[in-house]
Design a protein around this motif. Structure first.
Motif, PDB file in Angstrom:
ATOM      1  N   ARG A 149      -6.139   5.338  -7.893  1.00 57.35           N
ATOM      2  CA  ARG A 149      -7.279   5.320  -6.987  1.00 57.35           C
ATOM      3  C   ARG A 149      -7.912   3.935  -6.924  1.00 57.35           C
ATOM      4  O   ARG A 149      -8.278   3.449  -5.861  1.00 57.35           O
ATOM      5  CB  ARG A 149      -8.296   6.361  -7.435  1.00 57.35           C
ATOM      6  CG  ARG A 149      -9.468   6.461  -6.511  1.00 57.35           C
ATOM      7  CD  ARG A 149     -10.396   7.572  -6.947  1.00 57.35           C
ATOM      8  NE  ARG A 149     -11.550   7.604  -6.067  1.00 57.35           N
ATOM      9  CZ  ARG A 149     -12.210   8.666  -5.786  1.00 57.35           C
ATOM     10  NH1 ARG A 149     -11.871   9.814  -6.325  1.00 57.35           N
ATOM     11  NH2 ARG A 149     -13.236   8.620  -4.985  1.00 57.35           N
ATOM     12  N   GLY A 150      -8.041   3.282  -8.068  1.00 54.75           N
ATOM     13  CA  GLY A 150      -8.608   1.935  -8.092  1.00 54.75           C
ATOM     14  C   GLY A 150      -7.745   0.946  -7.327  1.00 54.75           C
ATOM     15  O   GLY A 150      -8.247   0.059  -6.640  1.00 54.75           O
ATOM     16  N   ASN A 195      -8.313   1.507  -3.582  1.00 52.87           N
ATOM     17  CA  ASN A 195      -9.566   0.919  -3.112  1.00 52.87           C
ATOM     18  C   ASN A 195      -9.449  -0.597  -2.998  1.00 52.87           C
ATOM     19  O   ASN A 195      -9.935  -1.195  -2.044  1.00 52.87           O
ATOM     20  CB  ASN A 195     -10.709   1.296  -4.054  1.00 52.87           C
ATOM     21  CG  ASN A 195     -11.103   2.744  -3.918  1.00 52.87           C
ATOM     22  OD1 ASN A 195     -10.841   3.367  -2.896  1.00 52.87           O
ATOM     23  ND2 ASN A 195     -11.730   3.270  -4.952  1.00 52.87           N
ATOM     24  N   LEU A 196      -8.826  -1.239  -3.982  1.00 47.60           N
ATOM     25  CA  LEU A 196      -8.665  -2.682  -3.951  1.00 47.60           C
ATOM     26  C   LEU A 196      -7.804  -3.113  -2.757  1.00 47.60           C
ATOM     27  O   LEU A 196      -8.150  -4.046  -2.034  1.00 47.60           O
ATOM     28  CB  LEU A 196      -8.018  -3.165  -5.258  1.00 47.60           C
ATOM     29  CG  LEU A 196      -7.668  -4.652  -5.313  1.00 47.60           C
ATOM     30  CD1 LEU A 196      -8.938  -5.486  -5.331  1.00 47.60           C
ATOM     31  CD2 LEU A 196      -6.816  -4.939  -6.520  1.00 47.60           C
ATOM     32  N   GLN A 217       0.819  -1.208   0.000  1.00 48.61           N
ATOM     33  CA  GLN A 217       0.000   0.000   0.000  1.00 48.61           C
ATOM     34  C   GLN A 217       0.853   1.258   0.000  1.00 48.61           C
ATOM     35  O   GLN A 217       1.946   1.288   0.553  1.00 48.61           O
ATOM     36  CB  GLN A 217      -0.923   0.024   1.218  1.00 48.61           C
ATOM     37  CG  GLN A 217      -2.048  -0.952   1.116  1.00 48.61           C
ATOM     38  CD  GLN A 217      -2.997  -0.849   2.283  1.00 48.61           C
ATOM     39  OE1 GLN A 217      -2.959   0.107   3.035  1.00 48.61           O
ATOM     40  NE2 GLN A 217      -3.839  -1.849   2.436  1.00 48.61           N
ATOM     41  N   THR A 262      -7.243  -1.448   0.010  1.00 43.75           N
ATOM     42  CA  THR A 262      -7.942  -1.136   1.259  1.00 43.75           C
ATOM     43  C   THR A 262      -8.976  -2.201   1.575  1.00 43.75           C
ATOM     44  O   THR A 262      -9.082  -2.664   2.710  1.00 43.75           O
ATOM     45  CB  THR A 262      -8.612   0.245   1.161  1.00 43.75           C
ATOM     46  OG1 THR A 262      -7.610   1.214   0.864  1.00 43.75           O
ATOM     47  CG2 THR A 262      -9.297   0.619   2.455  1.00 43.75           C
ATOM     48  N   ARG A 263      -9.729  -2.612   0.573  1.00 44.35           N
ATOM     49  CA  ARG A 263     -10.746  -3.657   0.798  1.00 44.35           C
ATOM     50  C   ARG A 263     -10.090  -4.991   1.114  1.00 44.35           C
ATOM     51  O   ARG A 263     -10.579  -5.738   1.969  1.00 44.35           O
ATOM     52  CB  ARG A 263     -11.639  -3.785  -0.429  1.00 44.35           C
ATOM     53  CG  ARG A 263     -12.563  -2.605  -0.587  1.00 44.35           C
ATOM     54  CD  ARG A 263     -13.449  -2.746  -1.773  1.00 44.35           C
ATOM     55  NE  ARG A 263     -14.243  -1.531  -1.955  1.00 44.35           N
ATOM     56  CZ  ARG A 263     -15.028  -1.328  -2.969  1.00 44.35           C
ATOM     57  NH1 ARG A 263     -15.130  -2.228  -3.920  1.00 44.35           N
ATOM     58  NH2 ARG A 263     -15.713  -0.214  -3.049  1.00 44.35           N
TER      59      ARG A 263
END
Length: 108
Positions: A45-46, A49-50, A23, A52-53
């Motif tokens: 950004r994508g 998000n990936l 990350q 983080t999830r």
């Protein structure tokens, strides 16, 4: 059952360490989330998000496995120390070192 959960716990732990290290930090750090590192596959950004999830899912799995292992191991811990247990039958006792010989005093 416990062995399977421990192996799964180890795999989730290693995956979570890897995802966290990939990350992007506030200062850029070890993150590879930029479009230069990932090519044109995903935007920064994508990727964030990936990751983080994925971290959230792995963290939840980590906590669930930790609680399951704690519940399975409840009451199974032996009381006392492993040093209190008698030696296994057939095991040789440790050798006692011999005392050094007394120095000889010359006689005149």
């Amino acid at each position: 059952m416990t062995t399977v959960l421990i192996v799964l716990f180890l795999l989730v732990t290693l995956a979570m360490i890897g995802v966290i290290l990939v990350q992007r930090s506030e200062g850029g750090g070890l993150g590879v989330g930029s479009s230069q590192g990932m090519g044109s596959f995903m935007s920064g950004r994508g990727t964030a998000n990936l990751l983080t999830r994925t971290t959230a899912v792995l963290g939840t799995a980590f906590m669930a496995l930790a609680l399951a292992l704690a519940m399975l191991g409840k009451g199974q811990a032996p009381r006392g120390s492993i040093l209190d247990a008698p030696a296994a039958p057939g095991a040789a006792a440790p050798a006692v070192p011999a005392l050094p010989a007394a120095p000889s005093v010359p006689t005149n």
